[in-house]
Design a protein around this motif. Sequence first.
Motif, mmCIF file in Angstrom:
data_model
loop_
_atom_site.group_PDB
_atom_site.id
_atom_site.type_symbol
_atom_site.label_atom_id
_atom_site.label_comp_id
_atom_site.label_asym_id
_atom_site.label_seq_id
_atom_site.Cartn_x
_atom_site.Cartn_y
_atom_site.Cartn_z
ATOM 1 N N ASN A 58 87.665 -10.615 -41.957
ATOM 2 C CA ASN A 58 88.412 -11.843 -41.719
ATOM 3 C C ASN A 58 88.684 -11.955 -40.219
ATOM 4 O O ASN A 58 88.977 -10.957 -39.548
ATOM 5 N N VAL A 59 88.581 -13.168 -39.698
ATOM 6 C CA VAL A 59 88.714 -13.385 -38.255
ATOM 7 C C VAL A 59 89.730 -14.489 -37.996
ATOM 8 O O VAL A 59 89.743 -15.521 -38.700
ATOM 9 N N GLU A 60 90.561 -14.270 -37.012
ATOM 10 C CA GLU A 60 91.521 -15.288 -36.582
ATOM 11 C C GLU A 60 91.400 -15.463 -35.072
ATOM 12 O O GLU A 60 91.397 -14.489 -34.322
ATOM 13 N N TRP A 61 91.301 -16.709 -34.652
ATOM 14 C CA TRP A 61 91.257 -17.045 -33.229
ATOM 15 C C TRP A 61 92.566 -17.722 -32.839
ATOM 16 O O TRP A 61 93.010 -18.668 -33.487
ATOM 17 N N CYS A 121 90.801 -13.145 -29.998
ATOM 18 C CA CYS A 121 89.969 -13.011 -31.201
ATOM 19 C C CYS A 121 90.454 -11.783 -31.968
ATOM 20 O O CYS A 121 90.332 -10.645 -31.500
ATOM 21 N N ASN A 122 91.004 -12.004 -33.156
ATOM 22 C CA ASN A 122 91.566 -10.928 -33.973
ATOM 23 C C ASN A 122 90.651 -10.692 -35.178
ATOM 24 O O ASN A 122 90.485 -11.583 -36.015
ATOM 25 N N VAL A 123 90.042 -9.513 -35.251
ATOM 26 C CA VAL A 123 89.101 -9.176 -36.322
ATOM 27 C C VAL A 123 89.727 -8.132 -37.238
ATOM 28 O O VAL A 123 90.123 -7.054 -36.781
ATOM 29 N N ASN A 124 89.825 -8.436 -38.519
ATOM 30 C CA ASN A 124 90.365 -7.512 -39.528
ATOM 31 C C ASN A 124 89.278 -7.192 -40.548
ATOM 32 O O ASN A 124 88.681 -8.107 -41.127
ATOM 33 N N SER A 138 90.776 -5.174 -34.643
ATOM 34 C CA SER A 138 90.450 -5.129 -33.221
ATOM 35 C C SER A 138 90.736 -6.489 -32.606
ATOM 36 O O SER A 138 90.714 -7.518 -33.289
ATOM 37 N N ASN A 139 91.045 -6.473 -31.313
ATOM 38 C CA ASN A 139 91.365 -7.704 -30.598
ATOM 39 C C ASN A 139 90.502 -7.827 -29.350
ATOM 40 O O ASN A 139 90.255 -6.843 -28.653
#
Length: 217
Positions: A58-61, A121-124, A138-139
């Motif tokens: 899952n990715v959050e920008w 960019c936040n990657v879970n 990771s960011n």
Amino acid sequence: MATWRKRELGGLLLLLLLGVCSPVCVEVSSGTEAVQGQNMTLLCISCMQREEVYAVTNVEWYYEPGNGNRSLIFEYIEGKAREHVHSPFKGRLQWNGSKDLQDVSLILHNVTLADSGRFICNVNRTLHFEQHQHSTSSNVEIFLTVSTIKKEDFTSVLSEIMMYILLAFLTLWLLIEVVYCYRKISKAEEVTQESVTDYLAIPSENKESCPVPVEEQ
């Protein structure tokens, strides 16, 4: 014994081939300078350490302008990419992620001066092992600066100068070759003309026994 060795060598060769053919993920930093009116790729690469493990990504920008008010602008959740309804970049963000979700980049269309700021960019990821699950995050931060004119990079300027120097050298070399060939042809024509003149000066009764000299090419 020989059969066992053949199998061992065959297995080792297969492992080497798999190692060579497996895709390689390289974490590359994103560019930080954009030009007004053009498109900008916000590069976010987060490599998986174990590609053979099934994972849910899952990715959050997020975007944070100079005033520090961070807001969610884009997300990739459960296999679906969508722009946040309250994004200040509404209609200008495009998902540019790879199929294996190691590259989860965005394209920002029609950049404006107001787009300068900090992008996060936040990657879970949730790794699914046989007995348990493991979550990692990771960011990647991108400090974007937007200008009205593209800044010339020193390397590109140097390359352009070298190109003009090479072009001038080739032009000079071609000119020298043309002059050399022209002089050689002129000299050959002079020699031929002198030979013809000498031949015409010979009395007619002696011409049959006096062949016209031909210059060897």
